[in-house]
Design an enzyme around this catalytic site. Sequence first.
Site, PDB file in Angstrom:
ATOM      1  N   ASN A 138      19.825  34.459  13.873  1.00 13.22           N
ATOM      2  CA  ASN A 138      19.663  34.868  12.475  1.00 13.22           C
ATOM      3  C   ASN A 138      20.949  35.480  11.925  1.00 13.22           C
ATOM      4  OD1 ASN A 138      19.715  37.364  13.700  1.00 13.22           O
ATOM      5  ND2 ASN A 138      18.105  38.228  12.433  1.00 13.22           N
TER       6      ASN A 138
ATOM      7  N   SER B 150      14.256  36.693  -1.203  1.00  8.62           N
ATOM      8  CA  SER B 150      14.837  37.442  -0.084  1.00  8.62           C
ATOM      9  C   SER B 150      15.223  38.862  -0.501  1.00  8.62           C
ATOM     10  CB  SER B 150      16.083  36.713   0.434  1.00  8.62           C
ATOM     11  OG  SER B 150      16.714  37.513   1.405  1.00  8.62           O
TER      12      SER B 150
ATOM     13  N   LYS C 217      17.209  28.699  11.680  1.00 12.22           N
ATOM     14  CA  LYS C 217      17.674  29.553  12.782  1.00 12.22           C
ATOM     15  C   LYS C 217      18.118  28.744  14.017  1.00 12.22           C
ATOM     16  CE  LYS C 217      15.177  33.646  11.308  1.00 12.22           C
ATOM     17  NZ  LYS C 217      14.212  34.700  11.628  1.00 12.22           N
TER      18      LYS C 217
END
Length: 285
Positions: free
Chosen positions: A95, A23, A74
């Site tokens: 999110n 990420s 999500k």
Amino acid sequence: MSSLFDFETPSKYAVMGNPIAHSKSPLIHAEFAKQTNQRMQYTAMQVDIGGFDQSVGNFQANGGAGVNVTVPFKQDAYRYATRVSERAKLAAAANTLVFESNNEVYADNTDGVGLVRDLKNNLHLNIKQKKILMLGAGGAVQGVLGPLLAEKPLSIVIVNRTIDKAYMLKQRFQHLGKLSSCGYEEIDKHEAYDIVINATSTGIDGQLPPLVDTIINSDSVCYDMFYAAQDTAFVAWAKERGVAHAYDGLGMLVEQAAESFLLWRKQTPQTAPVISLIRQKMAEK
Ligand code: ATR
């Protein structure tokens, strides 16, 4: 007394997903924090499948101020919230979670606004009255259709390998604009689209959905929600066919992060230098 303590303790945020190791969100938020003089700590947390509620509950109980949520949690994040924004409601996915002082958990979805801002503000593209072809009908599309339709494109065709999923999205969002759905074999082969957006997960393996050349011409814009250090398979496909305006989704990633940052810190960070920085770091690897 406590104000001094509060000032010195960084506010805690995290991005939760599975997988999460690669990420870019911790780097993006660290840059935003630097720019705006915010004391915050932002970490990437790998969460077990089925373990979202517990992980987010623990994070909140330990003083967390909010989280970003990515694949595959999500929908879990949306369900976890006690208050939801209109755009999260439309996407039925979130999110961004904000832990509020009254113990409420506010959910928002900044993916769609991230895409729209990248297209409009960074890439200077016009969406209004454009014919859009959306490749894919998964969570990524669900998150962006509302904000995209709010820009009043002429039409959006959702094409998907599993036709039922495209049809379901069409049914769900068609009150917001001109939407249709089909399979790859049924795409109109006689007319090029103004904007083709790849929201399939094929880029992860360097693959492509089954596309025919006639969906684009040299004036088309091709946008891949996936991003990589080199051209993604879809961006390369477009460039090989003479498309000058072919972009990957790094800008969308940074823009959705900026909107989350605004929700948490009430500050709007500058995105352009962060997009450049990440592009540069990816190239160095
Ligand atoms: P995300 O949340 O990232 O959108 P997803 O919900 O798993 O992930 O959706 C992945 C999308 O990529 C789907 O539209 C999927 O098509 P199916 O709904 O038919 O599975 C699409 N996709 C994945 N591999 C594909 C391939 N080889 N060709 C075409 N589409 C593909």
